[in-house]
Design a protein around this motif. Sequence first.
Motif, PDB file in Angstrom:
ATOM      1  N   UNK A 212      -2.319   3.696   8.540  1.00 20.41           N
ATOM      2  CA  UNK A 212      -1.899   2.290   8.523  1.00 20.41           C
ATOM      3  C   UNK A 212      -1.935   1.700   7.116  1.00 20.41           C
ATOM      4  N   UNK A 213      -2.593   2.380   6.176  1.00 24.03           N
ATOM      5  CA  UNK A 213      -2.702   1.860   4.806  1.00 24.03           C
ATOM      6  C   UNK A 213      -1.807   2.620   3.831  1.00 24.03           C
ATOM      7  N   UNK A 214      -0.921   3.475   4.363  1.00 25.62           N
ATOM      8  CA  UNK A 214      -0.086   4.349   3.534  1.00 25.62           C
ATOM      9  C   UNK A 214       1.383   4.024   3.778  1.00 25.62           C
TER      10      UNK A 214
ATOM     11  N   UNK B 216     -11.484   2.036   5.793  1.00 22.99           N
ATOM     12  CA  UNK B 216     -10.625   2.899   4.977  1.00 22.99           C
ATOM     13  C   UNK B 216     -10.850   2.589   3.501  1.00 22.99           C
ATOM     14  N   UNK B 217     -11.101   3.630   2.736  1.00 22.88           N
ATOM     15  CA  UNK B 217     -11.233   3.508   1.293  1.00 22.88           C
ATOM     16  C   UNK B 217      -9.966   4.081   0.666  1.00 22.88           C
ATOM     17  N   UNK B 218      -9.214   3.246  -0.055  1.00 23.62           N
ATOM     18  CA  UNK B 218      -7.957   3.687  -0.667  1.00 23.62           C
ATOM     19  C   UNK B 218      -8.268   4.374  -1.991  1.00 23.62           C
ATOM     20  N   UNK B 219      -8.486   5.685  -1.910  1.00 27.16           N
ATOM     21  CA  UNK B 219      -8.952   6.452  -3.064  1.00 27.16           C
ATOM     22  C   UNK B 219      -7.913   6.524  -4.175  1.00 27.16           C
ATOM     23  N   UNK B 220      -6.660   6.884  -3.811  1.00 28.90           N
ATOM     24  CA  UNK B 220      -5.652   7.061  -4.848  1.00 28.90           C
ATOM     25  C   UNK B 220      -4.253   6.956  -4.268  1.00 28.90           C
ATOM     26  N   UNK B 221      -3.349   6.335  -5.021  1.00 27.13           N
ATOM     27  CA  UNK B 221      -1.926   6.291  -4.710  1.00 27.13           C
ATOM     28  C   UNK B 221      -1.175   6.848  -5.914  1.00 27.13           C
ATOM     29  N   UNK B 222      -0.758   8.118  -5.807  1.00 29.55           N
ATOM     30  CA  UNK B 222      -0.024   8.740  -6.892  1.00 29.55           C
ATOM     31  C   UNK B 222       1.474   8.693  -6.655  1.00 29.55           C
ATOM     32  N   UNK B 223       2.229   9.359  -7.518  1.00 30.47           N
ATOM     33  CA  UNK B 223       3.682   9.355  -7.383  1.00 30.47           C
ATOM     34  C   UNK B 223       4.147  10.147  -6.170  1.00 30.47           C
TER      35      UNK B 223
END
Length: 291
Positions: A49-51, A78-85
């Motif tokens: 749900x956070x992606x 939910x811990x949003x660790x990383x959003x990469x390319x």
Amino acid sequence: MNEALTDLLDLLDLEQIEENIFRGTSRTSLVPRVFGGQVAAQALVAAGRTVPADRLPHSLHSYFLRTGDSGAPIVYTVDQIRDGRSFTTRRVVAVQHGQPIFHLSASFQTYEEGLEHQVPMPPAPDPESLPTAAEALPPYRETFRDPGTVERLLEARGAVDLRYATTPPWGSVGEPREPHSQVWFRTQGKLADDPLLHTCLATYVSDMTLLDAVLLAHGRGGWAVGDVVGASLDHAMWFHRPFRADEWLLYDQVSPSAHGGRGLGQARIYTQDGRLAITVIQEGVVRVPRA
């Protein structure tokens, strides 16, 4: 779609109570504790749900920390660790009564072209030729230590059409055999065209039968038969190719080792046309009374 599947879909439709915080409920199960596959599936829903919708799970790694209480809600943070390319990483902690009961790390990826190969699908009978759970379970009613177990197993698996392609564990009590099991499964009804939902439902089912393979080598007959006590410790999945949980999937399972009060299960899940969709590995506590 039957009522059990509708109820399961309701369980996976988590309530968002704050940013990155979700709440889920539980369903009746064979035992008072929460079914591990449910917690894993709900945690993956929370992460998803956070992606962004164009990024789908490609792997998850999780630990079962404490027994869940089926009578209490579960809060997923939910811990949003990383959003990469290309990749997105999330960490989820499931909490009940102020304590963590489950921890999940999941990675999501945008679609990419790349190298392609897979292990071939093993031989298996046509799922339509196999008995349903309602047909396969009752003949073994006297095998279970509690006569009501058959009814509760049917209820717990009511959302899923699960058919054994090999002799089920309770069909060979006292007869050690190769620690290998095959089951076909699909949901009891069609689902929406939501890839995350199909992934979460496969995660739910993946915890149903994998550790049965551990018991086959010892003729123990399953968790509801005899004196075996068990619980999942960790669970990992890799999602390789697209699939639908409402179409037949072959769950090919093997146990390479049992030692030190633990048993390991490994499995591959194939689509009916032979595509390798998922790899699963799980370890669990497997204890029997000392002589």
